[in-house]
Write an enzyme that holds these catalytic residues in place. Structure first.
Site, PDB file in Angstrom:
ATOM      1  N   ASP A  23     100.784  33.227   9.335  1.00 42.22           N
ATOM      2  CA  ASP A  23     101.716  34.050   8.580  1.00 42.22           C
ATOM      3  C   ASP A  23     101.518  33.896   7.077  1.00 42.22           C
ATOM      4  O   ASP A  23     101.796  34.815   6.312  1.00 42.22           O
ATOM      5  CB  ASP A  23     103.153  33.679   8.973  1.00 42.22           C
ATOM      6  N   HIS A 214     112.900  30.962  11.585  1.00 39.67           N
ATOM      7  CA  HIS A 214     111.795  31.330  10.706  1.00 39.67           C
ATOM      8  C   HIS A 214     112.391  32.155   9.566  1.00 39.67           C
ATOM      9  O   HIS A 214     112.903  33.249   9.788  1.00 39.67           O
ATOM     10  CB  HIS A 214     110.771  32.159  11.496  1.00 39.67           C
ATOM     11  N   HIS A 216     112.192  33.733   5.450  1.00 39.84           N
ATOM     12  CA  HIS A 216     111.471  34.106   4.236  1.00 39.84           C
ATOM     13  C   HIS A 216     112.427  33.985   3.060  1.00 39.84           C
ATOM     14  O   HIS A 216     113.640  34.156   3.221  1.00 39.84           O
ATOM     15  CB  HIS A 216     110.936  35.539   4.344  1.00 39.84           C
ATOM     16  N   CYS A 247     104.319  39.972   5.652  1.00 41.34           N
ATOM     17  CA  CYS A 247     103.854  40.776   6.776  1.00 41.34           C
ATOM     18  C   CYS A 247     103.256  42.074   6.257  1.00 41.34           C
ATOM     19  O   CYS A 247     103.920  42.812   5.512  1.00 41.34           O
ATOM     20  CB  CYS A 247     105.002  41.074   7.739  1.00 41.34           C
TER      21      CYS A 247
END
Length: 307
Positions: A23, A214, A216, A247
């Site tokens: 990622d 997860h 960001h 992404c």
């Protein structure tokens, strides 16, 4: 490196899943060659990382930064291969991952059709059917399955994501043999209160599976969300060395929370990770040199405290 460098010895364990090699790199303009990506995985494992997204078994034409997954796996040391997680989105990707010897298979199932169609070329319902097929194919292999629910906190195409929608996807995942379910804030829109509520509701239908998060830091809420998750009982968190990440199919989805910044917060909060803070800073600096940019994470610039 001292024992304190990995968190207080008597602290409760929070496990880190390092996502930098996958990622962290998939949205970068500069594509690192296979051998440098192998070295990144090895350096992270040497710093104490026990689980790491080492490769992505997706179509390299769509994500060229992830090409060479088989070569990466073939070049890893045995400890690094055992720690490796391979992302797969279909049976073809699964077959490639198993032949490569990954230590764990992770499947991403979006919570929204808008993102699922653009990122994976299929609807959420069809992706859940694919997950069931992958789960069946994994039977007897001994390779554990984890599943990440993408866009669980918000979608760049469908907007707000109802909690009930995410809970239903988690419930469907719990029908498989997945040992862990990760809730992902793919575009960094979540806030702590949302984290607490979504975890509470997900736990009700997860059937005892481990819940992972997860985050960001797109809107500067990633670390607050991580701490909210820990306070809610989560003991597995994703992060990316240097705070790199994003992404390619989600507009404005900037970096993951940085591993070194997360380690500092957890260690100073009395929690143990087993990952070296100084080691993580060193790997992030090495990574930044190869990408030709300063890591977005702060600790490499500010330094730890006490120094």
């Amino acid at each position: 490196m001292t024992a304190e460098d990995r968190g207080p010895e008597d602290g409760e364990q929070v496990r880190i899943v390092e996502v930098g090699p996958r990622d962290g790199l998939q949205n970068e303009d500069r594509t690192l060659p296979v051998q440098e990506r192998v070295e990144l995985v090895e350096r992270a494992v040497a710093a104490g990382v026990s689980r790491i997204e080492a490769a992505s078994f997706v179509n390299p034409e769509r994500v060229p930064q992830m090409a060479g997954a088989e070569e990466i796996m073939a070049s890893l040391s045995e400890p690094a291969r055992a720690a490796s997680i391979g992302l797969v989105l279909n049976r073809k990707g699964l077959d490639r991952a198993l032949e490569s010897g990954v230590g764990e298979v992770n499947v991403a199932v979006p919570a929204t059709d808008g993102f699922s169609v653009r990122n994976q070329g299929t609807t959420v319902e069809a992706m859940l059917e694919t997950l069931a097929d992958i789960d069946g194919a994994l039977a007897g292999t001994g390779v554990p399955l984890s599943v990440t629910v993408s866009t669980a906190f918000g979608c760049p195409f469908d907007g707000e994501v109802p909690t009930e929608r995410v809970v239903e996807v988690v419930r469907r995942i719990a029908d498989t043999s997945a040992v862990e379910i990760a809730l992902a804030d793919t575009i960094g829109v979540g806030v702590p209160r949302q984290v607490t509520e979504l975890l509470r509701r997900s736990e009700e239908v997860a059937g005892g599976r481990t819940l992972r998060c997860h985050f960001h830091n797109t809107r500067n809420t990633g670390y607050a969300n991580a701490l909210a998750a820990v306070d809610a009982g989560v003991r597995v968190l994703d992060s990316s060395l240097g705070g790199f990440g994003g992404c390619p199919f989600a507009p404005a989805a900037t970096g993951n929370i940085g591993t070194e910044d997360l380690l500092y917060m957890l260690h100073r909060s009395g929690l143990r990770t087993g990952v070296s803070l100084s080691g993580a800073v060193g790997v992030a600096e090495w990574m930044g040199e190869r990408l030709g940019k300063t890591p977005p994470a702060y600790l490499g610039r500010a330094g730890a405290f006490p120094s």
